[in-house]
Design a protein around this motif. Structure first.
Motif, PDB file in Angstrom:
ATOM      1  N   ALA A 143       0.828  -1.212   0.000  1.00  0.00           N
ATOM      2  CA  ALA A 143       0.000   0.000   0.000  1.00  0.00           C
ATOM      3  C   ALA A 143       0.860   1.260   0.000  1.00  0.00           C
ATOM      4  N   LYS A 144       1.911   1.278   0.807  1.00  0.00           N
ATOM      5  CA  LYS A 144       2.769   2.470   0.865  1.00  0.00           C
ATOM      6  C   LYS A 144       3.500   2.694  -0.449  1.00  0.00           C
ATOM      7  N   ALA A 145       3.952   1.625  -1.079  1.00  0.00           N
ATOM      8  CA  ALA A 145       4.631   1.775  -2.370  1.00  0.00           C
ATOM      9  C   ALA A 145       3.681   2.349  -3.408  1.00  0.00           C
ATOM     10  N   THR A 146       2.442   1.897  -3.383  1.00  0.00           N
ATOM     11  CA  THR A 146       1.451   2.404  -4.334  1.00  0.00           C
ATOM     12  C   THR A 146       1.117   3.860  -4.043  1.00  0.00           C
ATOM     13  N   VAL A 147       0.973   4.202  -2.766  1.00  0.00           N
ATOM     14  CA  VAL A 147       0.687   5.588  -2.385  1.00  0.00           C
ATOM     15  C   VAL A 147       1.828   6.496  -2.826  1.00  0.00           C
ATOM     16  N   MET A 148       3.052   6.059  -2.568  1.00  0.00           N
ATOM     17  CA  MET A 148       4.211   6.890  -2.926  1.00  0.00           C
ATOM     18  C   MET A 148       4.313   7.071  -4.439  1.00  0.00           C
ATOM     19  N   LYS A 149       4.077   6.009  -5.182  1.00  0.00           N
ATOM     20  CA  LYS A 149       4.148   6.093  -6.647  1.00  0.00           C
ATOM     21  C   LYS A 149       3.069   7.047  -7.166  1.00  0.00           C
ATOM     22  N   SER A 150       1.855   6.883  -6.675  1.00  0.00           N
ATOM     23  CA  SER A 150       0.743   7.729  -7.098  1.00  0.00           C
ATOM     24  C   SER A 150       0.986   9.184  -6.709  1.00  0.00           C
ATOM     25  N   ALA A 151       1.448   9.399  -5.490  1.00  0.00           N
ATOM     26  CA  ALA A 151       1.682  10.762  -5.006  1.00  0.00           C
ATOM     27  C   ALA A 151       2.823  11.425  -5.776  1.00  0.00           C
ATOM     28  N   ALA A 152       3.859  10.665  -6.093  1.00  0.00           N
ATOM     29  CA  ALA A 152       4.987  11.241  -6.834  1.00  0.00           C
ATOM     30  C   ALA A 152       4.543  11.741  -8.203  1.00  0.00           C
ATOM     31  N   ILE A 153       3.645  10.995  -8.828  1.00  0.00           N
ATOM     32  CA  ILE A 153       3.147  11.394 -10.148  1.00  0.00           C
ATOM     33  C   ILE A 153       2.232  12.611 -10.026  1.00  0.00           C
ATOM     34  N   GLU A 154       1.294  12.562  -9.075  1.00  0.00           N
ATOM     35  CA  GLU A 154       0.306  13.629  -8.937  1.00  0.00           C
ATOM     36  C   GLU A 154       0.887  14.915  -8.356  1.00  0.00           C
ATOM     37  N   LEU A 155       1.882  14.785  -7.491  1.00  0.00           N
ATOM     38  CA  LEU A 155       2.400  15.960  -6.788  1.00  0.00           C
ATOM     39  C   LEU A 155       3.735  16.445  -7.338  1.00  0.00           C
ATOM     40  N   GLU A 156       4.088  16.019  -8.525  1.00  0.00           N
ATOM     41  CA  GLU A 156       5.368  16.400  -9.119  1.00  0.00           C
ATOM     42  C   GLU A 156       5.483  17.921  -9.180  1.00  0.00           C
ATOM     43  N   GLY A 157       6.574  18.420  -8.649  1.00  0.00           N
ATOM     44  CA  GLY A 157       6.802  19.853  -8.660  1.00  0.00           C
ATOM     45  C   GLY A 157       6.129  20.595  -7.520  1.00  0.00           C
ATOM     46  N   ASN A 158       5.355  19.920  -6.709  1.00  0.00           N
ATOM     47  CA  ASN A 158       4.670  20.548  -5.585  1.00  0.00           C
ATOM     48  C   ASN A 158       5.608  20.565  -4.384  1.00  0.00           C
ATOM     49  N   PRO A 159       5.860  21.716  -3.800  1.00  0.00           N
ATOM     50  CA  PRO A 159       6.786  21.776  -2.658  1.00  0.00           C
ATOM     51  C   PRO A 159       6.261  21.049  -1.410  1.00  0.00           C
ATOM     52  N   PHE A 160       4.982  20.797  -1.365  1.00  0.00           N
ATOM     53  CA  PHE A 160       4.403  20.116  -0.202  1.00  0.00           C
ATOM     54  C   PHE A 160       4.241  18.612  -0.440  1.00  0.00           C
ATOM     55  N   ALA A 161       4.781  18.091  -1.515  1.00  0.00           N
ATOM     56  CA  ALA A 161       4.625  16.678  -1.872  1.00  0.00           C
ATOM     57  C   ALA A 161       5.154  15.752  -0.775  1.00  0.00           C
ATOM     58  N   ALA A 162       6.325  16.049  -0.251  1.00  0.00           N
ATOM     59  CA  ALA A 162       6.920  15.186   0.786  1.00  0.00           C
ATOM     60  C   ALA A 162       6.024  15.137   2.014  1.00  0.00           C
ATOM     61  N   MET A 163       5.461  16.270   2.390  1.00  0.00           N
ATOM     62  CA  MET A 163       4.573  16.295   3.555  1.00  0.00           C
ATOM     63  C   MET A 163       3.302  15.495   3.275  1.00  0.00           C
ATOM     64  N   GLY A 164       2.791  15.592   2.073  1.00  0.00           N
ATOM     65  CA  GLY A 164       1.604  14.825   1.695  1.00  0.00           C
ATOM     66  C   GLY A 164       1.863  13.326   1.740  1.00  0.00           C
ATOM     67  N   ILE A 165       3.030  12.911   1.259  1.00  0.00           N
ATOM     68  CA  ILE A 165       3.384  11.486   1.294  1.00  0.00           C
ATOM     69  C   ILE A 165       3.520  11.002   2.733  1.00  0.00           C
ATOM     70  N   MET A 166       4.147  11.825   3.595  1.00  0.00           N
ATOM     71  CA  MET A 166       4.276  11.442   5.009  1.00  0.00           C
ATOM     72  C   MET A 166       2.905  11.293   5.657  1.00  0.00           C
ATOM     73  N   MET A 167       1.999  12.204   5.353  1.00  0.00           N
ATOM     74  CA  MET A 167       0.658  12.130   5.939  1.00  0.00           C
ATOM     75  C   MET A 167      -0.077  10.893   5.435  1.00  0.00           C
ATOM     76  N   ALA A 168       0.070  10.593   4.166  1.00  0.00           N
ATOM     77  CA  ALA A 168      -0.585   9.403   3.610  1.00  0.00           C
ATOM     78  C   ALA A 168      -0.065   8.145   4.286  1.00  0.00           C
ATOM     79  N   ASN A 169       1.248   8.087   4.515  1.00  0.00           N
ATOM     80  CA  ASN A 169       1.824   6.915   5.179  1.00  0.00           C
ATOM     81  C   ASN A 169       1.328   6.771   6.616  1.00  0.00           C
ATOM     82  N   THR A 170       1.110   7.878   7.319  1.00  0.00           N
ATOM     83  CA  THR A 170       0.605   7.780   8.690  1.00  0.00           C
ATOM     84  C   THR A 170      -0.853   7.351   8.725  1.00  0.00           C
ATOM     85  N   ILE A 171      -1.572   7.585   7.640  1.00  0.00           N
ATOM     86  CA  ILE A 171      -2.972   7.164   7.568  1.00  0.00           C
ATOM     87  C   ILE A 171      -3.083   5.681   7.210  1.00  0.00           C
ATOM     88  N   VAL A 172      -2.168   5.189   6.368  1.00  0.00           N
ATOM     89  CA  VAL A 172      -2.226   3.801   5.895  1.00  0.00           C
ATOM     90  C   VAL A 172      -2.083   2.803   7.052  1.00  0.00           C
TER      91      VAL A 172
END
Length: 189
Positions: A51-80
């Motif tokens: 699940a985390k690998a899929t979230v990270m892959k999806s988030a990397a594609i959707e949040l490319e260039g977004n300065p808050f991408a890393a924070m979004g990925i961390m939050m997604a991982n804490t929810i999973v």
């Protein structure tokens, strides 16, 4: 000599017997038996990694260039983690497998599980089970067993459950491989 043959036959057939016992435990809602047949900590870790690998892959594609991408990925991982901890438990799996419908539509989940349960023992028609469910079982090693389950109408890939031998005839589900495409499908819903 006869005792050795009987013991060998039992040892060989034991993973199919364990799958049947697991099916009956879910049907009977026997939480203790389910706990004995599934290694929940190992299963949770397998699912979390996928699940985390899929979230990270999806988030990397959707949040490319977004300065808050890393924070979004961390939050997604804490929810999973807490979601998987709740669902991948004896009570969570019992609810999932016996509910018949889940919020948002079941997509035939209950019927699929019933068909899988009926067809765990290899059939004479090459693994094709009823209701579009395909089940393939095989030894991966002398102490490892794999059950691949696929709804031929819904999935191109199989979900694999891995079991390890405990003693002569005891088996425990200790792993799962969920295709990335299936995880992505569930995340979309």
């Amino acid at each position: 000599m006869a005792a050795s043959v009987v013991t060998g036959c039992y040892a060989f057939a034991s993973p199919w017997l364990a799958l049947r016992d697991l099916t009956h435990a879910f049907e009977d809602q026997d939480t203790r038996k389910i706990e004995k047949l599934i290694d929940f900590p190992e299963l949770r870790e397998d699912i979390k990694v996928t699940a985390k690998a899929t979230v990270m892959k999806s988030a990397a594609i959707e949040l490319e260039g977004n300065p808050f991408a890393a924070m979004g990925i961390m939050m997604a991982n804490t929810i999973v983690d807490p979601i998987i901890d709740q669902v991948i438990s004896p009570a969570g799996l019992q609810l999932l497998f016996s509910a018949g419908e889940r919020p948002g539509g079941a997509d035939g989940v209950h019927e699929n599980i019933d068909a899988i349960a009926r067809d765990l023992i290899p059939s004479s028609d090459g693994g094709k089970a009823s209701d579009g469910i395909e089940v393939k079982t095989e030894y991966v090693g002398i102490n490892e067993f794999e059950a691949q389950v696929r709804n031929v109408e819904m999935l191109n890939e199989s979900v694999s459950f891995y079991m390890r031998r405990e003693g002569l005839g005891g088996w425990k589900v200790d792993g799962i491989r969920i295709p990335e495409s299936l995880v992505e499908k569930f995340m979309e819903e």
